[in-house]
Design a protein around this motif. Structure first.
Motif, PDB file in Angstrom:
ATOM      1  N   PHE A  73       0.186  -1.476  -0.238  1.00  0.00           N
ATOM      2  CA  PHE A  73      -0.087  -0.504   0.227  1.00  0.00           C
ATOM      3  C   PHE A  73       1.183   1.416   0.042  1.00  0.00           C
ATOM      4  CE2 PHE A  73      -4.645  -0.090   0.544  1.00  0.00           C
ATOM      5  CZ  PHE A  73      -5.201  -1.988   0.344  1.00  0.00           C
ATOM      6  N   VAL A  74       2.000   1.293   0.424  1.00  0.00           N
ATOM      7  CA  VAL A  74       3.203   2.049   0.788  1.00  0.00           C
ATOM      8  C   VAL A  74       3.655   2.476  -0.668  1.00  0.00           C
ATOM      9  CG1 VAL A  74       5.246   3.259   1.589  1.00  0.00           C
ATOM     10  CG2 VAL A  74       3.295   2.058   3.099  1.00  0.00           C
ATOM     11  N   ILE A  75       3.345   1.824  -1.703  1.00  0.00           N
ATOM     12  CA  ILE A  75       4.252   1.635  -2.367  1.00  0.00           C
ATOM     13  C   ILE A  75       3.443   1.828  -3.760  1.00  0.00           C
ATOM     14  CG2 ILE A  75       5.330   0.443  -4.516  1.00  0.00           C
ATOM     15  CD1 ILE A  75       7.051  -1.128  -2.470  1.00  0.00           C
ATOM     16  N   PHE A  76       2.093   1.785  -3.847  1.00  0.00           N
ATOM     17  CA  PHE A  76       1.200   2.004  -4.465  1.00  0.00           C
ATOM     18  C   PHE A  76       0.402   3.111  -4.794  1.00  0.00           C
ATOM     19  CE2 PHE A  76      -2.872   1.227  -7.104  1.00  0.00           C
ATOM     20  CZ  PHE A  76      -2.558   1.161  -8.692  1.00  0.00           C
ATOM     21  N   TYR A  77      -0.072   3.568  -3.241  1.00  0.00           N
ATOM     22  CA  TYR A  77      -0.910   4.129  -2.504  1.00  0.00           C
ATOM     23  C   TYR A  77      -0.280   5.546  -2.474  1.00  0.00           C
ATOM     24  CZ  TYR A  77      -4.883   0.967  -3.823  1.00  0.00           C
ATOM     25  OH  TYR A  77      -5.196  -0.348  -4.139  1.00  0.00           O
ATOM     26  N   GLY A  83       4.807  11.658  -6.160  1.00  0.00           N
ATOM     27  CA  GLY A  83       5.424  12.368  -7.019  1.00  0.00           C
ATOM     28  C   GLY A  83       5.232  11.582  -8.078  1.00  0.00           C
ATOM     29  N   ILE A  84       5.363   9.803  -7.447  1.00  0.00           N
ATOM     30  CA  ILE A  84       6.006   9.164  -8.061  1.00  0.00           C
ATOM     31  C   ILE A  84       4.812   8.001  -8.398  1.00  0.00           C
ATOM     32  CG2 ILE A  84       8.158   6.817  -7.511  1.00  0.00           C
ATOM     33  CD1 ILE A  84       9.034   8.439  -5.272  1.00  0.00           C
ATOM     34  N   LEU A  85       4.877   7.968  -9.588  1.00  0.00           N
ATOM     35  CA  LEU A  85       3.489   6.676 -10.237  1.00  0.00           C
ATOM     36  C   LEU A  85       3.914   5.663 -10.804  1.00  0.00           C
ATOM     37  CD1 LEU A  85       1.942  10.278 -12.025  1.00  0.00           C
ATOM     38  CD2 LEU A  85       1.075   8.875  -9.554  1.00  0.00           C
ATOM     39  N   LEU A  86       3.762   4.657 -10.218  1.00  0.00           N
ATOM     40  CA  LEU A  86       4.320   3.336 -10.402  1.00  0.00           C
ATOM     41  C   LEU A  86       2.653   2.408 -11.391  1.00  0.00           C
ATOM     42  CD1 LEU A  86       6.335   2.153  -7.575  1.00  0.00           C
ATOM     43  CD2 LEU A  86       6.885   3.037 -10.147  1.00  0.00           C
ATOM     44  N   ASP A  87       2.878   1.592 -12.129  1.00  0.00           N
ATOM     45  CA  ASP A  87       1.499   0.616 -12.425  1.00  0.00           C
ATOM     46  C   ASP A  87       1.586  -0.324 -12.037  1.00  0.00           C
ATOM     47  OD1 ASP A  87       2.819  -1.843 -13.469  1.00  0.00           O
ATOM     48  OD2 ASP A  87       3.821  -0.171 -14.425  1.00  0.00           O
ATOM     49  N   ALA A  88       0.583  -1.203 -10.980  1.00  0.00           N
ATOM     50  CA  ALA A  88       0.468  -2.261 -10.350  1.00  0.00           C
ATOM     51  C   ALA A  88       1.145  -3.311  -9.970  1.00  0.00           C
ATOM     52  CB  ALA A  88      -1.266  -2.479 -10.430  1.00  0.00           C
ATOM     53  N   PHE A  89       1.621  -3.657 -11.138  1.00  0.00           N
ATOM     54  CA  PHE A  89       1.688  -4.531 -11.265  1.00  0.00           C
ATOM     55  C   PHE A  89       3.736  -4.339 -11.203  1.00  0.00           C
ATOM     56  CE2 PHE A  89       5.149  -7.355 -13.113  1.00  0.00           C
ATOM     57  CZ  PHE A  89       4.889  -8.807 -12.997  1.00  0.00           C
ATOM     58  N   THR A  90       3.982  -3.240 -11.140  1.00  0.00           N
ATOM     59  CA  THR A  90       5.968  -2.593 -11.125  1.00  0.00           C
ATOM     60  C   THR A  90       5.854  -2.672  -8.770  1.00  0.00           C
ATOM     61  OG1 THR A  90       6.098  -1.683 -12.888  1.00  0.00           O
ATOM     62  CG2 THR A  90       7.004  -1.145 -11.093  1.00  0.00           C
TER      63      THR A  90
END
Length: 226
Positions: A73-77, A83-90
């Motif tokens: 959750f910390v990484i994705f949400y 300002g760091i946007l990542l797709d779900a798989f990454t």
């Protein structure tokens, strides 16, 4: 024919496809990256200078002391707010790799430490450098001891990838959730998903036994030579 069997047969291709395209790649990539990270972390803790060893210990402490779901959750949400946007798989790949790296580093550190000091001295006595001794003497012996715990980590990772559903990765468990949303049959779909995970874990466990036996024979060969 009862209603649950046609539903299971109808949903099986979708579940297997999700496993093939997301669950298995996520597991393999996370384990490979995590194993590399674990090796680097273990070496840093055992042989690195004090600041590097402290950073490695801090990383292991944080990852092992917090839930995997929270890390995802910390990484994705959480990172998008910085300002760091990542797709779900990454995001899932990074989260699982960091988690595997912390746990495998403890395994690797323990098995490297278990190799007798005399093996280092023997390697140095025939002119090997530190890296040569590590690559040719220490790691082959440590690998034999590390196979069971690393195999268990891999099998656990297969099941843990179901947590990626919480950050919208369309792996096997989230696919089951989507089917449930249209069929309203949670018990049947979740049992079917559990059976697929069980089958995968059983196959991997059987492969683990064969791998352990092979390494045991290799270890006996090395002992016979010495």
């Amino acid at each position: 024919m009862t209603t649950w069997l046609p539903l299971m047969l109808e949903s099986l291709p979708s579940l297997l496809w999700a496993g093939l395209t997301f669950t298995i790649p996520l597991t393999l990539l996370s384990f490979i990256f995590g194993l590399i990270l674990g090796l680097v972390t273990a070496v840093a803790r055992l042989f690195g200078p004090a600041p590097v060893a402290w950073i490695a210990r801090f990383y292991v402490w944080v990852i092992r002391g917090t839930p995997l779901l929270v890390q995802l959750f910390v990484i994705f949400y959480g990172l998008p707010s910085a300002g760091i946007l990542l797709d779900a798989f990454t995001a899932a790949l990074i989260g699982f790799s960091l988690n595997v790296g912390a746990y495998t580093s403890e395994i690797i550190r323990a098995v490297i430490s278990s190799v007798p000091r005399g093996q280092w001295e023997a390697a140095y006595s025939i002119g090997m450098s530190w890296s040569q001794a590590m690559r040719r003497t220490i790691l082959p012996q440590a690998a034999r001891v590390a196979v069971p715990p690393l195999s268990n980590t891999f099998i656990s990772l297969v099941k843990d990838t179901s947590l990626a559903a919480a950050i919208t990765v369309p792996e096997m468990f989230q696919t089951a959730q989507r089917i449930v949303a249209t069929t309203y049959e949670p018990l049947i779909l979740y049992i079917e998903t559990a059976l697929i995970y069980l089958a995968m874990s059983s196959v991997l466990s059987a492969l683990q036994v064969r791998l352990e036996r092979r390494f045991a024979r290799y270890g006996g060969f090395l002992e016979a030579r010495t």
